[in-house]
Design an enzyme around this catalytic site. Structure first.
Site, PDB file in Angstrom:
ATOM      1  N   ASN A  62       0.853  -1.192   0.000  1.00 29.36           N
ATOM      2  CA  ASN A  62       0.000   0.000   0.000  1.00 29.36           C
ATOM      3  C   ASN A  62       0.889   1.242   0.000  1.00 29.36           C
ATOM      4  O   ASN A  62       1.589   1.513   0.972  1.00 29.36           O
ATOM      5  CB  ASN A  62      -0.906  -0.025   1.242  1.00 29.36           C
TER       6      ASN A  62
ATOM      7  N   LYS B  27      -0.074   4.217   0.107  1.00 27.03           N
ATOM      8  CA  LYS B  27      -0.726   5.302   0.864  1.00 27.03           C
ATOM      9  C   LYS B  27      -0.498   6.655   0.170  1.00 27.03           C
ATOM     10  O   LYS B  27      -0.476   6.709  -1.061  1.00 27.03           O
ATOM     11  CB  LYS B  27      -0.232   5.309   2.315  1.00 27.03           C
TER      12      LYS B  27
ATOM     13  N   HIS C  97     -10.523   0.757   3.948  1.00 28.02           N
ATOM     14  CA  HIS C  97      -9.247   0.830   4.649  1.00 28.02           C
ATOM     15  C   HIS C  97      -9.425   1.604   5.959  1.00 28.02           C
ATOM     16  O   HIS C  97     -10.270   2.492   6.045  1.00 28.02           O
ATOM     17  CB  HIS C  97      -8.198   1.531   3.763  1.00 28.02           C
TER      18      HIS C  97
ATOM     19  N   GLU D 161      -6.512  -6.120  10.013  1.00 22.89           N
ATOM     20  CA  GLU D 161      -5.507  -5.123  10.359  1.00 22.89           C
ATOM     21  C   GLU D 161      -5.913  -4.395  11.643  1.00 22.89           C
ATOM     22  O   GLU D 161      -6.660  -3.426  11.583  1.00 22.89           O
ATOM     23  CB  GLU D 161      -5.470  -4.129   9.196  1.00 22.89           C
TER      24      GLU D 161
ATOM     25  N   SER E   5       4.328   1.100   5.471  1.00 20.34           N
ATOM     26  CA  SER E   5       5.468   1.910   5.902  1.00 20.34           C
ATOM     27  C   SER E   5       6.807   1.153   5.820  1.00 20.34           C
ATOM     28  O   SER E   5       7.825   1.741   5.469  1.00 20.34           O
ATOM     29  CB  SER E   5       5.246   2.448   7.310  1.00 20.34           C
TER      30      SER E   5
END
Lengths: 229, 229, 229, 229
Positions: free
Chosen positions: D9, D11, D93, D141, D202
């Site tokens: 992802n 982001k 999400h 998640e 991340s």
């Protein structure tokens, strides 16, 4: 919650608050007593205390958040509605949609506080998934019929039938049909199709003779139940 | 609204509802009377009726919608809070942001109902633009200081000064400083910098001795006002 | 942004993406060149790169967030639209309302990135307050007229006049009139009333002959400007 | 979608767009080819076209709406992401939550367009309910672990185990574990516990050596799968 179950949603209609709301609540109490039937009143937050002090019908909030008590200015939590006299709350009303996480969280928070939860849904495909989360009831309400004077039981009977099939996969979850219910005949039909009750709003709240309307609806429900029994 | 103006925001803290809320309201009433100062109580919707029946302080809603009465399940409108006993409402609190159209609409709807409006803002650049819309008051509250025990008057005095400069461009709009106010000294400072009042929440609501806290704050305000006068 | 200013909002209409969108963009480019007038194309995020590579007209995003680059899954930030080829963005469109803090923040973030900002508003009372925040332009658009084929310039000329009076209080902010503009005559009228340009959507996007429609509009704008000059 | 499934992802991180994003996508493509494994890239709307033209990895949108094509300024619909080159989208999400009706609607709309759907959830109680709606995959998640460098597989292994038990009640729905995955060992553990893949953000996007990070992760996944096979 009992069967048959009638929920009167006061919404934010002109008569939903103050003296008018109390008067309508008294009418609902009178009809409930006469026919020995449970009529739930879903009222604005500001009215919960006053109405629950004045009538014996179960009072529900129209919405409630799932947060823990804390810094949430302007939001109402389960502890507050309970203290004010509510016995439960509507969740995810078509005029007040929430996220799936909020649905799970609100059902849990209401349960922790000994309160009933009625999750509103428009898609019958969601009935089984949401029933798995064990709310007290599911209110199925196709938005295209809300406030249109077209009854779900007449216009989309298959929505009730399918929702009934779906809800049967989990025990103990009550199924309520909403949208467009305006007469005792609509109520009768909905319950004959398998619903455990009906949700009403404009038909009662905007009527010139709300007492007659409610009595007609309640009689439709009782007739259908006798017939089934 | 009067000067100096103290707003106690009950938020949804553990003591914000039921008996605890009434007790805190009584404390606020006691201090208000002692010092002849107006202390506004912004309480949850469910508490407006009960608290406004029990104390003489002005009761505000923490939020309110701008819609006309109608099919808005779970929302609270100006007519409802007024009937329940409120004298005004907070608008656009940092925990409950709304659109610019809703800000205009809510100020208008409150005014129509003879209710006060306090618009909460974080950016001082918005003070003049929003003051043009003629709310009763603007509450300036940098979110990074809320509930942190760091007072706006100490940490960001320039935010108050700039907001004061901005609000002066329009007559009659009251400027209230919020965020992190925890002592009489903070209040004194804020008012010396030009604010007309302060907003409090956690310092009072989560205190072991809310009466002492409030008295200290009120005294800070009165000292600053005497000093200015 | 230049005067007169024509903004074509592609919205999410069936022809708003892919080859159809490119074709419509080419038509707009052709008419812009012919008449030496700036026609801005506000296109879906997915189309910014492709369309900005293919035509010389300024491409705008239809929306953008004000956050700093970071963990914001599914959101589009000013740096992204700029890199993809956009020259600006619409803010607070009636189909995509945002908070007042977001309006301030988005204007700032666009400016930092050298991008234009067009804030959409429905209430003329907001024109001056928002103009103080120095966006490139304000698009005034009463929602009841959007997509109805009733032109703001015919149905509510006073809305344009008042908005023009309000916007004049701040220098350099362009005023664009939107909603229901369907012909060159509507455009002519809007500009004669003081608007600096017009916003179009369905009249162009859903037309059988978008080239003729746009040419008619552009000619209306040019005629009104010549007349004013 | 294939097993094992790795979703990156992007982001809205500083390297999520433009040349940097293309560079990261090329790195992902290189590692995917080397190890013959599918690595899905979830990128900002503005990047879908460019990245899908440049690498062979499946490109997903990070979000998408369920509306039909029409007047939805600033929103992106399934037809648009498909035309731009996407093969699927993330839904709900944790940084972009939607209503339950939107979840059902989005899964349906993606399916109609031949696109994959990955529904993100935080509560394992929702895994079975949402799996009934037949998305391609569920990404579990827990928000408290996102971006914290604490892996779900280490900190909350029971969340994966329970989610695996729940997802098994419906055939064909893939279960992906997200949050805090930072090493090949975390990936190995998650898959050993029963997950079909992992979601990363991340750890890859903010790494100084994203290639090494991704290779380590992919190797963890492959090792776990060999071990299981």
């Amino acid at each position: 919650m009992k069967r048959p179950s009638i929920i009167l949603n006061f919404k934010a209609y002109p008569l939903s608050y103050g003296k008018d709301a109390l008067k309508l609540a008294k009418i609902a109490e009178k009809v409930s007593r006469e026919r020995s039937i449970e009529v739930i009143l879903a009222v604005p937050f500001t009215e919960i205390f006053r109405i629950s002090q004045s009538v014996e019908n179960p009072i529900f909030a129209q919405h409630v958040e799932h947060f823990q008590l804390g810094a949430y200015t302007g939001y109402i939590l389960p502890e507050m509605i309970k203290d004010a006299g509510a016995k439960g709350a509507l969740i995810n009303h078509s005029e007040h949609r929430i996220t799936i996480d909020a649905v799970v969280g609100t059902i849990k928070r209401l349960k922790e506080n000994g309160l009933e939860s009625v999750v509103c849904l428009q898609h019958y495909e969601l009935v089984h998934p949401i029933a798995i989360l064990s709310p007290s009831a599911i209110l199925i309400e196709p938005p295209e019929l809300i406030g249109k004077g077209k009854a779900i039981s007449k216009e989309r009977p298959e929505l009730i039938t399918r929702a009934v099939d779906e809800v049967k996969k989990t025990p103990d979850v009550i199924l309520i049909a909403g949208a467009g219910i305006t007469s005792g005949a609509d109520v009768y039909e909905a319950i004959k199709l398998g619903a455990d009750g009906v949700g009403l709003a404009s038909a009662f709240m905007l009527s010139k003779d709300p007492e007659a309307v409610l009595r007609d609806m309640v009689d439709g429900a009782l007739r259908a139940f006798d017939n089934l029994g």
